[in-house]
Design a protein around this motif. Structure first.
Motif, short mmCIF file in Angstrom:
data_model
loop_
_atom_site.label_atom_id
_atom_site.label_comp_id
_atom_site.label_asym_id
_atom_site.label_seq_id
_atom_site.Cartn_x
_atom_site.Cartn_y
_atom_site.Cartn_z
N ASP A 92 -6.84 68.13 26.23
CA ASP A 92 -7.30 69.08 25.27
C ASP A 92 -8.43 68.43 24.51
N SER A 93 -8.68 67.36 24.43
CA SER A 93 -9.72 66.68 23.53
C SER A 93 -11.19 66.91 23.99
N ILE A 94 -11.04 67.67 25.17
CA ILE A 94 -12.43 67.87 25.73
C ILE A 94 -13.25 69.14 24.69
N SER A 95 -12.34 69.57 24.06
CA SER A 95 -12.74 70.72 23.07
C SER A 95 -13.70 69.95 21.96
N GLN A 96 -13.67 68.68 21.72
CA GLN A 96 -14.32 67.93 20.60
C GLN A 96 -15.37 67.50 21.20
N CYS A 97 -15.97 67.97 22.27
CA CYS A 97 -17.29 67.57 22.90
C CYS A 97 -18.17 68.58 22.45
N LYS A 98 -18.71 68.81 21.41
CA LYS A 98 -19.18 70.19 20.63
C LYS A 98 -20.57 70.41 21.37
N LEU B 116 -19.45 77.07 33.15
CA LEU B 116 -18.35 76.45 33.70
C LEU B 116 -18.13 76.69 35.17
N ASN B 117 -18.06 75.55 35.98
CA ASN B 117 -17.80 75.69 37.38
C ASN B 117 -16.49 75.18 37.69
N ALA B 118 -15.67 76.08 37.98
CA ALA B 118 -14.11 75.62 38.62
C ALA B 118 -13.99 76.27 39.88
N ASN B 119 -14.96 76.33 40.79
CA ASN B 119 -14.78 76.76 42.21
C ASN B 119 -13.71 75.83 42.83
N ARG B 120 -12.96 76.16 43.82
CA ARG B 120 -12.32 75.38 44.90
C ARG B 120 -11.35 74.46 44.15
N ASN B 121 -10.53 75.05 43.15
CA ASN B 121 -9.48 74.45 42.47
C ASN B 121 -8.10 75.00 42.97
N ARG B 122 -6.91 74.79 42.10
CA ARG B 122 -5.61 75.39 42.36
C ARG B 122 -5.34 76.51 41.00
N LEU B 123 -6.31 76.77 40.47
CA LEU B 123 -5.81 77.74 39.22
C LEU B 123 -5.24 78.95 39.73
N SER B 124 -3.94 79.07 38.98
CA SER B 124 -3.15 80.30 39.03
C SER B 124 -3.44 81.12 37.92
N ASP B 125 -3.97 80.82 36.96
CA ASP B 125 -4.36 81.54 35.83
C ASP B 125 -5.60 80.95 34.95
N ILE B 126 -6.17 81.63 34.09
CA ILE B 126 -7.15 81.07 33.12
C ILE B 126 -6.79 81.20 31.91
N PRO B 127 -7.05 80.60 30.72
CA PRO B 127 -6.51 80.91 29.43
C PRO B 127 -7.29 82.00 28.85
N THR B 128 -6.75 82.83 27.94
CA THR B 128 -7.59 83.94 27.44
C THR B 128 -8.65 83.54 26.36
N GLU B 129 -8.48 82.14 25.97
CA GLU B 129 -9.35 81.39 25.03
C GLU B 129 -10.85 81.38 25.38
N LEU B 130 -11.13 81.46 26.79
CA LEU B 130 -12.30 81.54 27.32
C LEU B 130 -13.19 82.56 26.83
N LYS B 131 -12.47 83.84 26.38
CA LYS B 131 -13.29 84.67 25.62
C LYS B 131 -13.78 84.20 24.43
N ASP B 132 -13.43 83.20 23.84
CA ASP B 132 -14.00 82.89 22.37
C ASP B 132 -15.21 81.82 22.77
N CYS B 133 -15.60 81.54 23.85
CA CYS B 133 -16.44 80.83 24.13
C CYS B 133 -18.05 81.74 24.17
N SER C 130 -4.62 74.25 36.04
CA SER C 130 -4.87 75.00 34.65
C SER C 130 -6.05 74.62 33.98
N LEU C 131 -6.44 75.26 33.07
CA LEU C 131 -7.53 74.92 31.92
C LEU C 131 -6.84 74.89 30.61
N PRO C 132 -7.32 73.83 29.73
CA PRO C 132 -6.60 73.82 28.53
C PRO C 132 -7.01 75.33 27.49
N SER C 133 -6.12 75.68 26.49
CA SER C 133 -6.44 76.57 25.84
C SER C 133 -7.68 76.13 24.74
N SER C 134 -7.55 74.92 24.37
CA SER C 134 -8.69 74.39 23.67
C SER C 134 -10.05 74.44 24.17
#
Length: 242
Positions: free
Chosen positions: A128-134, A161-178, A148-152
């Motif tokens: 979650d702390s990666i969100s502090q890398c402003k 953001l490149n997350a190709n070829r992982n095991r993601l079953s969903d993504i956080p809606t918070e990506l819309k806030d980026c 998964s990806l953290p909501s933070s």
């Protein structure tokens, strides 16, 4: 330890240039002479060396306080060396093609980090702390084991953001806030057309979303109103470019 005379010559040159490349030098430990470069070394590349043992990257690496770029590709790392998290001016960190399993919460200490490349490791989660890398603008995390990806992540000012070829079953809606996010690569994961995916398609500012190789067909994707909203952004951005 590699060729000692050659390493010494590289260290002497680095005093003048601020750049040191010891890539593919047969090193099993960083040379002690590097510690003397703490006031002027800005770029360091030690790719292709065997630096996976606990003492291979001594704690004094954290004293290289002028360092802005660190490249450790294919070094047999199972974790990012602790000293790296003390590099307060670091802007680019490339630790791709290693065997790293976890990314420490201490990543937040890299306040000036702009590009983080952790491609081709064994990482399952991002802290979650990666969100502090402003200042983080690009996160390359393909070819890992992310489930998964953290909501933070919505607090980041990230552009790509490149997350190709992982095991993601969903993504956080918070990506819309980026609000600066323009490119989102999610190919070859385990995504469905979930509510979260639909929200990001419809409400984010992303102008390029890549979704091939997930658990739905292009035809199914084309049939959603959220994809239509995304395509409007994509087309508008394309017109601006051309």
């Amino acid at each position: 330890m590699g060729n000692a005379s050659s390493t010494k010559a590289h260290l002497e040159t680095a005093h003048k240039t601020g750049t040191l490349s010891l890539a593919n030098s047969g090193l099993t430990k960083l040379p002690d002479g590097m510690e003397k470069l703490q006031n002027n070394l800005r770029t360091l590349d030690v790719s292709g060396n065997k630096l996976g043992k606990p003492d291979s990257v001594p704690g004094w690496v954290g004293k290289l306080q002028m360092l802005k770029t660190l490249v450790m590709v294919g070094c047999e790392l199972t974790e990012i060396p602790e000293g790296v998290y003390s590099l307060g001016k670091l802007e680019t960190l490339n630790v791709s093609s290693n065997a790293i399993k976890t990314l420490s919460a201490r990543i937040c200490q890299l306040k000036n980090l702009r590009t983080l490349n952790i491609t081709s490791n064994n990482i399952e989660t991002l802290p979650d702390s990666i969100s502090q890398c402003k200042h983080l603008e690009a996160l390359e995390s393909s070819n890992n084991r992310l489930q998964s990806l953290p909501s933070s992540i919505g607090n980041l000012n990230i552009v790509e953001l490149n997350a190709n070829r992982n095991r993601l079953s969903d993504i956080p809606t918070e990506l819309k806030d980026c609000t600066r996010l323009k490119t989102l690569r999610l190919e070859e994961n385990c995504l469905t057309l979930s509510d979260n995916v639909r929200v990001v398609l419809a409400q984010s500012q992303v102008s390029l979303i890549l979704l091939d190789g997930n658990l739905f067909t292009q035809k199914e994707l084309d049939g959603t109103k959220e994809y239509e909203s995304y395509m409007e952004r994509f087309t508008a951005t394309k017109k601006k470019i051309f």
